[in-house]
Structures are given as structure tokens and as C-alpha cells.
Design an enzyme around this catalytic site. Structure first.
Site, PDB file in Angstrom:
ATOM      1  N   LYS A 120       0.834  -1.209   0.000  1.00  0.00           N
ATOM      2  CA  LYS A 120       0.000   0.000   0.000  1.00  0.00           C
ATOM      3  C   LYS A 120       0.871   1.263   0.000  1.00  0.00           C
ATOM      4  O   LYS A 120       0.665   2.171  -0.803  1.00  0.00           O
ATOM      5  CB  LYS A 120      -0.930   0.009   1.216  1.00  0.00           C
ATOM      6  N   ASP A 138      -6.404   0.767   1.125  1.00  0.00           N
ATOM      7  CA  ASP A 138      -6.340   1.005   2.568  1.00  0.00           C
ATOM      8  C   ASP A 138      -7.708   0.664   3.171  1.00  0.00           C
ATOM      9  O   ASP A 138      -8.569   0.105   2.495  1.00  0.00           O
ATOM     10  CB  ASP A 138      -5.934   2.464   2.865  1.00  0.00           C
TER      11      ASP A 138
END
Ligand code: SF4
Length: 209
Positions: A120, A138
Site C-alpha cells: 500500500k 487502505d
């Protein structure tokens, strides 16, 4: 069905969030990397408050690298995981200076070698700094994809990323990512989402999360 849902979602995001962008403050590339590392399990607003102090006190990569780890900890501790994050900052600044001449690598595999950088974080850095098409999943992106029946609750974030990438055209990945984050932050929040004013009601399984 998922194709129709994503089409409706992407059109809606373009309508309500046409200019979405990364809300982390930074002036230098390494500051973005540090800010994204610090953003794990906290809000961008809190990170900006902390980095405002940290980057003012240590205004260069070299100075930040030489900073006392206890002082870094004291500045960032309100974000949670303070000791770990302080160590990540020390390690990242050292690695950047000794292996990359201070330049953030434009390469996922190399970025993921930094402690504190997972998929991420790497996706956000690549997208924001180098305009690489990515979708970073996320907590917000995950929640929205599940509520809108684009992903399953049991999917990993990596699986959700792949599902979104298959359904969204590549030139829109980064923009949609930023839009999803802001949509999750300000509209489709975890608690008390603004469903009354949301035009995705017809495709939403909001009770699922
Ligand atoms: S209807 Fe509510 S839960 Fe569903 S996407 Fe809109 S804001 Fe989120």
C-alpha cells in the site's frame, strides 16, 4: 453486475470529488515517503501535524538521519507505534543516503525493501511521486469495495486491488484511488456514513460492515 457497480461508482466519484489528491503534506520526495510510512493506522491530519514539527526541526534528509531516535519518538508518538515508526524513519533516511543518493527509487520491489513499506505504501509513493498507475487499498478503499459488492469481505487487500484494477481502466487507477480514500474519509465513513445523500444507495450493501 460488478462492472455496472464500478461504472456507477467511478462516475459518482468524478462528480463529487473531481480533484481528489493525496492529503499528506510534503515538500520533498523523501518527506512523502516518511509521511506515508507514518500514516499507517492513523489519520493524515494527525500525520500532517506531526510532520509539520518533525520536518521543521530536521529540514534535510541528512539532518533527519542524524536526529536522535528518542527525539523523533517524542515528536511522532501521538500517532501510535511510535518506537517502530521512529526506527523506520532512522532506517529509511540511512538507506536513502547510503544506497540511493537521497533519491526515492521508482521501483516497487526496491521500495518494499524499506522497513515500514508494504504494498500500500509503495503504491501511494509510486503514484504520487512518479505518476505510476496504482490502486492502493487502505481501510477506506476496502470498506467501499465491499459495501458496493465489488469485493468480498474475505478478500485480502491484494485481491481487492486486483479486482479494482481489472474493473477500472488503467489511466484512472491513481485518480480513483485518491477519490476512494476521500470518499471513505468524508462520505462513506466506517461509522455513520452519509447514506441519505449518497447516490450509490441502489447498489450498496451498507449493512455488511
Ligand atoms: S450508501 Fe452509504 S454506505 Fe453505501 S456507498 Fe453510499 S455512503 Fe457508503
Amino acid at each position: 453486475m460488478k462492472k455496472n457497480n464500478i461504472k456507477q461508482l467511478v462516475n459518482y466519484l468524478d462528480e463529487i470529488l473531481p480533484n481528489a489528491y493525496c492529503e499528506l503534506n510534503y515538500n520533498k520526495a523523501y518527506e512523502l515517503l516518511i509521511a506515508v510510512i507514518l500514516s499507517s493506522q492513523t489519520t493524515d491530519k494527525k500525520v500532517n501535524n506531526v510532520t509539520n514539527i518533525l520536518f521543521s526541526k530536521y529540514p534535510s534528509l541528512e539532518q533527519l538521519n542524524k536526529a536522535n531516535i528518542d527525539d523523533i519518538y517524542n515528536i511522532i508518538k501521538l500517532l501510535g507505534m511510535g518506537q517502530k515508526k521512529a526506527l523506520y524513519i532512522k532506517e529509511a533516511t540511512h538507506k536513502l543516503l547510503t544506497e540511493y543518493n537521497g533519491i526515492i527509487p521508482n521501483n516497487r520491489a526496491l521500495l518494499e525493501q524499506f522497513n515500514g513499506v508494504g504494498r500500500k505504501v509503495a503504491n501511494v509513493v509510486l503514484s504520487v511521486l512518479y505518476n505510476v498507475s496504482t490502486i492502493a487499498v487502505d481501510t477506506h478503499v476496502r470498506r467501499i469495495a465491499i459495501r458496493l459488492n465489488i469485493a468480498d469481505k474475505k478478500d485480502s487487500n491484494y485481491q481487492i486491488e486486483n479486482k479494482l484494477m481489472k474493473l477500472i481502466s488503467k489511466d484512472k487507477w491513481s485518480k480513483t484511488h485518491h477519490q476512494l480514500v476521500l470518499f471513505g474519509r468524508y462520505y462513506c465513513t466506517a461509522k455513520k456514513p452519509l447514506c441519505d445523500q449518497c447516490l450509490l444507495n441502489n447498489i450498496c450493501k451498507k449493512d455488511i460492515l
